[in-house]
Design a protein around this motif. Structure first.
Motif, PDB file in Angstrom:
ATOM      1  N   LEU A  89       5.691  16.455  -0.306  1.00 21.10           N
ATOM      2  CA  LEU A  89       6.848  16.716   0.554  1.00 21.10           C
ATOM      3  C   LEU A  89       8.154  16.263  -0.107  1.00 21.10           C
ATOM      4  N   ASP A  90       8.106  16.125  -1.417  1.00 16.92           N
ATOM      5  CA  ASP A  90       9.299  15.906  -2.229  1.00 16.92           C
ATOM      6  C   ASP A  90      10.067  14.661  -1.787  1.00 16.92           C
ATOM      7  N   THR A  91      11.352  14.790  -1.482  1.00 14.61           N
ATOM      8  CA  THR A  91      12.229  13.651  -1.219  1.00 14.61           C
ATOM      9  C   THR A  91      11.693  12.742  -0.114  1.00 14.61           C
ATOM     10  N   TRP A  92      11.186  13.329   0.956  1.00 17.71           N
ATOM     11  CA  TRP A  92      10.700  12.527   2.080  1.00 17.71           C
ATOM     12  C   TRP A  92       9.592  11.570   1.642  1.00 17.71           C
ATOM     13  N   ASP A  93       8.677  12.051   0.806  1.00 14.62           N
ATOM     14  CA  ASP A  93       7.578  11.201   0.366  1.00 14.62           C
ATOM     15  C   ASP A  93       8.082   9.941  -0.334  1.00 14.62           C
ATOM     16  N   TYR A  94       9.123  10.080  -1.135  1.00 13.00           N
ATOM     17  CA  TYR A  94       9.626   8.931  -1.888  1.00 13.00           C
ATOM     18  C   TYR A  94      10.526   8.045  -1.034  1.00 13.00           C
ATOM     19  N   LEU A  95      11.171   8.616  -0.031  1.00 14.72           N
ATOM     20  CA  LEU A  95      11.948   7.797   0.893  1.00 14.72           C
ATOM     21  C   LEU A  95      11.058   6.793   1.616  1.00 14.72           C
ATOM     22  N   VAL A  96       9.858   7.223   2.001  1.00 14.84           N
ATOM     23  CA  VAL A  96       8.996   6.362   2.812  1.00 14.84           C
ATOM     24  C   VAL A  96       8.122   5.438   1.970  1.00 14.84           C
ATOM     25  N   THR A  97       8.298   5.442   0.642  1.00 11.03           N
ATOM     26  CA  THR A  97       7.432   4.604  -0.193  1.00 11.03           C
ATOM     27  C   THR A  97       8.179   3.723  -1.192  1.00 11.03           C
ATOM     28  N   THR A  98       9.522   3.757  -1.217  1.00 11.53           N
ATOM     29  CA  THR A  98      10.253   3.019  -2.258  1.00 11.53           C
ATOM     30  C   THR A  98      11.147   1.908  -1.710  1.00 11.53           C
ATOM     31  N   GLY A  99      11.057   1.596  -0.426  1.00 10.80           N
ATOM     32  CA  GLY A  99      11.857   0.516   0.138  1.00 10.80           C
ATOM     33  C   GLY A  99      11.259  -0.843  -0.171  1.00 10.80           C
ATOM     34  N   ALA A 100      11.893  -1.889   0.360  1.00  8.26           N
ATOM     35  CA  ALA A 100      11.420  -3.249   0.107  1.00  8.26           C
ATOM     36  C   ALA A 100      10.038  -3.487   0.711  1.00  8.26           C
ATOM     37  N   SER A 101       9.790  -2.857   1.868  1.00 10.07           N
ATOM     38  CA  SER A 101       8.494  -2.971   2.537  1.00 10.07           C
ATOM     39  C   SER A 101       8.217  -1.650   3.230  1.00 10.07           C
ATOM     40  N   LEU A 102       7.021  -1.517   3.754  1.00 15.10           N
ATOM     41  CA  LEU A 102       6.679  -0.293   4.478  1.00 15.10           C
ATOM     42  C   LEU A 102       7.610  -0.112   5.676  1.00 15.10           C
ATOM     43  N   ARG A 161      -0.856   3.560   2.284  1.00 15.35           N
ATOM     44  CA  ARG A 161      -1.787   3.075   1.270  1.00 15.35           C
ATOM     45  C   ARG A 161      -1.222   3.299  -0.138  1.00 15.35           C
ATOM     46  N   GLU A 162      -0.565   4.433  -0.341  1.00 22.99           N
ATOM     47  CA  GLU A 162       0.035   4.711  -1.648  1.00 22.99           C
ATOM     48  C   GLU A 162       1.202   3.762  -1.922  1.00 22.99           C
ATOM     49  N   ALA A 163       1.968   3.468  -0.885  1.00 27.89           N
ATOM     50  CA  ALA A 163       3.128   2.591  -1.058  1.00 27.89           C
ATOM     51  C   ALA A 163       2.713   1.151  -1.366  1.00 27.89           C
ATOM     52  N   THR A 164       1.680   0.676  -0.687  1.00 25.43           N
ATOM     53  CA  THR A 164       1.261  -0.715  -0.860  1.00 25.43           C
ATOM     54  C   THR A 164       0.268  -0.897  -1.995  1.00 25.43           C
ATOM     55  N   GLY A 165      -0.382   0.189  -2.378  1.00 27.43           N
ATOM     56  CA  GLY A 165      -1.414   0.091  -3.409  1.00 27.43           C
ATOM     57  C   GLY A 165      -2.678  -0.561  -2.901  1.00 27.43           C
ATOM     58  N   ARG A 166      -2.840  -0.595  -1.564  1.00 29.94           N
ATOM     59  CA  ARG A 166      -4.009  -1.233  -0.965  1.00 29.94           C
ATOM     60  C   ARG A 166      -4.628  -0.311   0.081  1.00 29.94           C
ATOM     61  N   PRO A 167      -5.920  -0.409   0.325  1.00 24.99           N
ATOM     62  CA  PRO A 167      -6.586   0.430   1.336  1.00 24.99           C
ATOM     63  C   PRO A 167      -6.320  -0.095   2.751  1.00 24.99           C
ATOM     64  N   LEU A 168      -5.081   0.005   3.184  1.00 25.82           N
ATOM     65  CA  LEU A 168      -4.710  -0.521   4.504  1.00 25.82           C
ATOM     66  C   LEU A 168      -5.585   0.066   5.611  1.00 25.82           C
ATOM     67  N   VAL A 169      -5.834  -0.750   6.603  1.00 26.37           N
ATOM     68  CA  VAL A 169      -6.547  -0.300   7.800  1.00 26.37           C
ATOM     69  C   VAL A 169      -5.630  -0.546   8.990  1.00 26.37           C
ATOM     70  N   ALA A 213       4.979  -6.623   4.055  1.00 32.54           N
ATOM     71  CA  ALA A 213       4.655  -7.096   2.706  1.00 32.54           C
ATOM     72  C   ALA A 213       5.500  -6.358   1.666  1.00 32.54           C
ATOM     73  N   PRO A 214       5.973  -7.044   0.625  1.00 32.41           N
ATOM     74  CA  PRO A 214       6.751  -6.379  -0.428  1.00 32.41           C
ATOM     75  C   PRO A 214       5.933  -5.264  -1.070  1.00 32.41           C
ATOM     76  N   LEU A 215       6.586  -4.131  -1.313  1.00 31.49           N
ATOM     77  CA  LEU A 215       5.886  -3.001  -1.927  1.00 31.49           C
ATOM     78  C   LEU A 215       5.922  -3.108  -3.447  1.00 31.49           C
ATOM     79  N   PRO A 216       4.793  -2.866  -4.107  1.00 34.38           N
ATOM     80  CA  PRO A 216       4.761  -2.912  -5.573  1.00 34.38           C
ATOM     81  C   PRO A 216       5.723  -1.910  -6.207  1.00 34.38           C
ATOM     82  N   ARG A 217       5.928  -0.784  -5.528  1.00 33.74           N
ATOM     83  CA  ARG A 217       6.791   0.259  -6.073  1.00 33.74           C
ATOM     84  C   ARG A 217       8.215   0.183  -5.510  1.00 33.74           C
ATOM     85  N   ALA A 218       8.558  -0.937  -4.867  1.00 31.26           N
ATOM     86  CA  ALA A 218       9.910  -1.077  -4.317  1.00 31.26           C
ATOM     87  C   ALA A 218      10.949  -0.959  -5.424  1.00 31.26           C
TER      88      ALA A 218
END
Length: 341
Positions: A89-102, A161-169, A213-218
Motif C-alpha cells: 500500500l505504498d506510502t501508508w505502509d511506511y507511515l504506520v511502521t517508521t514512527g518511534a513506536s507502534l 509484527r513487521e514494524a516491531t520485528g516480533r510475532p506480536l499477539v 515499545a521502540p521500533l527497530p525500524r524507527a
C-alpha cells in the motif's frame, strides 16, 4: 496537515490504485471470473498502474462482494492480508511502521488514512495504555463487511509484527459478525483464541508494552519525509470519477504507446467501441475531439521544450511532421516554426 475542504470533497468516494491492485489480484486468487472483473469500473491495467489515480469506492466494494461470493466464510479476508507484504500500500505502509513506536506511528498516520481508502471508511484509535485499532466499513451486506473487517484487522496485525520485528499477539480481537462454524483458522491467524464475535465494534487491541515499545525500524527523518510525501500524494491525486476520466487516462497512455486509436482505447477500458462512443457522447465529446485536444496540449509543451517538429510528430503519433504542421495551423493559425522562433 491534511484537511482542506476542497481536497476532501475532491477525493470523497475514491480509493487508491494500490489498494485496488491488491483487491484485483485477490479476486483472481479467489477464483473470480475475469469477465466479472472486466465489468467493474476502474480495474483496467492502465488505471491501476497510475500511482496517483483514485478509483471509485463503489468499485472496491464490488470487488469485496465478488470475493465474498467466491470464497465465503472465515479466512478469506485474512488471506488477502497474508498476500500483502510491507510496501503493497505504498506510502501508508511506511507511515504506520517508521514512527518511534507502534502507537506513535499509527497516531501520526491517522490523518492520512485517505491515502488508502475513502474518508467514510472509519479508522479509529483508542486507549490510554493498551492500543485499540477499530474499523467501520461502509459495506452494507454483513457477509461482505465480515470479509472487509477481517482483512483490515489482519492487515494491522501484520504491519505491527513487521514494524516491531516480533510475532506480536493481540490481547483482544473483536468482530461485529456472528461466530463462524470453525474458528480454528482465525485463531491461527491472530495467534489467540481471545476473539469475540457479535461485538459492538470490529477492533484489534495491542498490549501497552507492545504498542509503546521502540521500533527497530524507527526513523524520525523518514517518518517526517513520509508525512510530507503523503501531503503531496493527496494534493496530486487524480480522481477517476466517471467514464470520461478513465477514458482520458487510457487515451494518454495509448498516445504514449504510439497508438491512440479508438479501438485500442476501447480495448484498454474493456468495452466495445460503440459503448465507449456512447459514453463520450453523454459528456458532449468524442474520441476525435479528445485526441485533438490532447495532441494540442502535448504539442505546445514539447515545442516549448525545444523539440523538433519531426520529434513532436513522432511522439504524438502523426504520420509525419507535415501532418503536425497542418494540425498546428488549424489549432492556432500559426506554424510550429513561428512558435519556436
Amino acid at each position: 496537515m491534511v484537511g482542506a475542504a476542497g481536497l476532501g470533497s475532491r477525493l470523497d468516494g475514491t480509493v487508491s490504485a494500490q489498494l485496488m491492485r491488491l483487491m484485483v489480484r485477490s479476486a483472481r486468487a479467489a477464483g473470480v471470473d475475469e469477465r466479472q472483473l472486466d465489468r467493474v469500473p476502474g480495474t483496467g491495467e492502465v488505471l491501476l498502474s497510475g500511482e496517483l489515480n483514485r478509483l471509485p469506492m463503489r468499485s472496491l466494494l464490488r470487488l469485496w462482494e465478488l470475493i465474498a461470493q467466491a470464497r465465503p466464510g472465515a479466512g478469506s479476508g485474512a488471506a488477502i492480508a497474508a498476500a500483502a507484504p510491507l510496501g503493497t500500500l505504498d506510502t501508508w505502509d511506511y507511515l504506520v511502521t517508521t514512527g518511534a513506536s507502534l502507537a506513535d506511528s499509527l497516531r501520526a498516520a491517522q490523518p492520512y488514512h485517505r491515502l488508502v481508502t475513502a474518508a467514510a471508511e472509519g479508522f479509529d484509535l483508542s486507549g490510554d495504555s493498551d492500543l485499540t485499532i477499530g474499523y467501520r466499513t461502509t459495506a452494507d451486506d454483513p457477509a461482505v463487511a465480515s470479509v472487509v473487517n477481517e482483512y483490515v484487522l489482519a492487515y494491522y496485525l501484520r504491519r505491527a509484527r513487521e514494524a516491531t520485528g516480533r510475532p506480536l499477539v493481540p490481547t483482544r480481537v473483536s468482530f461485529g459478525h456472528p461466530a463462524p462454524a470453525d474458528r480454528a483458522h482465525l485463531i491461527t491467524v491472530f495467534g489467540t483464541d481471545s476473539i469475540e464475535f457479535d461485538a459492538e465494534a470490529d477492533a484489534i487491541t495491542f498490549h501497552a508494552d507492545d504498542a509503546r515499545a521502540p521500533l527497530p525500524r524507527a526513523d524520525p527523518m523518514l517518518a517526517n519525509l513520509m508525512r510530507s510525501h503523503a501531503e503531496l500524494v493527496l494534493a496530486s491525486a487524480r480522481p477517476v470519477a466517471d467514464p470520461l476520466d478513465a477514458f482520458r487516462i487510457a487515451l494518454a497512455a495509448a498516445l504514449d504507446a504510439g497508438d491512440p486509436s479508438l479501438a485500442r482505447v476501447a480495448k484498454t477500458l474493456a468495452m466495445s467501441q460503440r459503448t465507449l462512443q456512447r459514453h463520450l457522447a453523454e459528456h458532449d465529446t468524442s474520441w476525435r475531439d479528445e485526441l485533438d485536444l490532447l495532441r494540442y496540449e502535448r504539442a505546445k509543451a514539447l515545442l516549448d521544450q525545444g523539440n523538433s517538429t519531426a520529434t513532436v510528430a513522432q511522439r504524438l503519433a502523426f504520420s509525419d511532421d507535415r501532418a503536425l504542421r497542418k494540425a498546428y495551423h488549424r489549432w492556432t493559425g500559426t506554424t510550429p516554426t513561428s512558435r519556436i522562433e
